[in-house]
Design an enzyme around this catalytic site. Sequence first.
Site, mmCIF file in Angstrom:
data_model
loop_
_atom_site.group_PDB
_atom_site.id
_atom_site.type_symbol
_atom_site.label_atom_id
_atom_site.label_comp_id
_atom_site.label_asym_id
_atom_site.label_seq_id
_atom_site.Cartn_x
_atom_site.Cartn_y
_atom_site.Cartn_z
ATOM 1 N N GLU A 269 39.838 -15.122 97.293
ATOM 2 C CA GLU A 269 41.402 -15.597 97.167
ATOM 3 C C GLU A 269 41.542 -16.389 98.466
ATOM 4 O OE1 GLU A 269 43.676 -11.922 97.130
ATOM 5 O OE2 GLU A 269 42.232 -10.936 95.886
ATOM 6 N N GLU A 380 53.176 -14.552 95.310
ATOM 7 C CA GLU A 380 53.420 -12.807 95.375
ATOM 8 C C GLU A 380 54.546 -12.383 96.526
ATOM 9 O OE1 GLU A 380 50.703 -8.888 95.880
ATOM 10 O OE2 GLU A 380 49.804 -10.893 95.523
#
Length: 465
Positions: A269, A380
């Site tokens: 990520e 997010e």
Amino acid sequence: MDMALAVFPSSKSKLRKTQTRSLGETRQHKCGQKHTGKRSFINMNFSLCLRSPIASLLVHFLFVFSTLCSVHSSQFGDHHLVANQTFRPKEELRKLNAIRNRLQRINKPPVKTIQSPDGDIIDCVVSHMQHAFDHPLLKGQKPLDPPERPRGHNQMDDGDLSENFQLWSFSGESCPEGTIPIRRTTEQDMLRATSVRRFGRKKIINRVRRDTSGNGHEHAIGYVTGDQYYGSKASINVWAPLVENPYEFSLSQMWVISGSFGDDLNTIEAGWQVSPELYGDSYPRFFTYWTTDAYQATGCYNLLCSGFVQTNSKIAIGAAISPTSSYSGGQFDISLLIWKDPKHGNWWLEFGSGILVGYWPSFLFTHLGDHASMIQFGGEIVNSGSSGSHTSTQMGSGHFAEEGFAKASYFRNMQVVDWDNNLIPLSNLKVLADHPNCYDIQGGVNNAWGNYFYYGGPGRNVKCP
């Protein structure tokens, strides 16, 4: 940084506030004297206690202990470690030693130190002395040479972005060749964490489906699946969203994913995040993450464990990004490319137009040792629910997708790397928003931006109470 999938289980436990007893409560001293629980030994009356040899020894021990704590605390740059917590000598000493030992492993001796305008300390560390090389499979090695780039490297609208996109570089100082800039981890950083042992890691994911939305993590994402992927690329619009409390965060990132979505989940990520708990402020920061067991015992943010090998002397992972975008004003984005080196199998990270940041060694992973089965892009947030209503933590710019350019946040020029090391446009991009009344997403394709989407939102509003 939690997984953002509607098609497999992935959630994290909510962040919990730590509780401490009041330091001002009155306690009865064993020698019959009352005193407050404040930490000043000078103001305490020990006249009765000193008549007992045992009590006298105890007082001596407490005085020595407090002195040692002050010395250790001053070394870490925080003189309030003991004063801000309930006095439990053995427990405090154990925690202090654990923090000290962890900091010694993370912070390597620098050849140069740079003070960033935002308060960060950047250490210039010899590249082969970085924390990654503490890994048993990397000991004695040095960073690898650059790999072959994917063919068809599409630099549309990338421009001539330089490494100078972080606040620390505005100091005018730089790290010498052969070193890498590392954001120094402080005692304060570790004290904000809910656990010294798990500092730098995400909370362990609970086994609930994301469509139950029971884990407090909310997403607005675009994703592709159903093929074998060897990397991904996107330009990510950078903002400084409001985060309501220190136990929440807001981020925008790419996920490179493989595994059965159980305990063997592998992810790589990268993107930007605002995380007051991790960094102690509200700046958007460039970050990376990895795990090979669904965030349980492997992996970490940035360079906080042995894993990612940094090769760049100009970019500090975890450092604040500048400039950021403004509503109806200038827009700024960062272009990131993650791809698997066909020759050695390592996963490399590139910033902008050809600036290599470093790589994740292939041996770190199981499923990602071969290829990814899903790529995700998007935002997010954490909704802690601490106020009894939905959080007002913003995602992206804090505005809904329908507002468009210069108002809503975006991802553009999204691509994937195929089996033959070619960068290709996305096919069959799907978009998903967990709570579209709080944060939403709208996708599209055009000649200038290729595959793109706008996403984000304000969180709590009349439709998201």
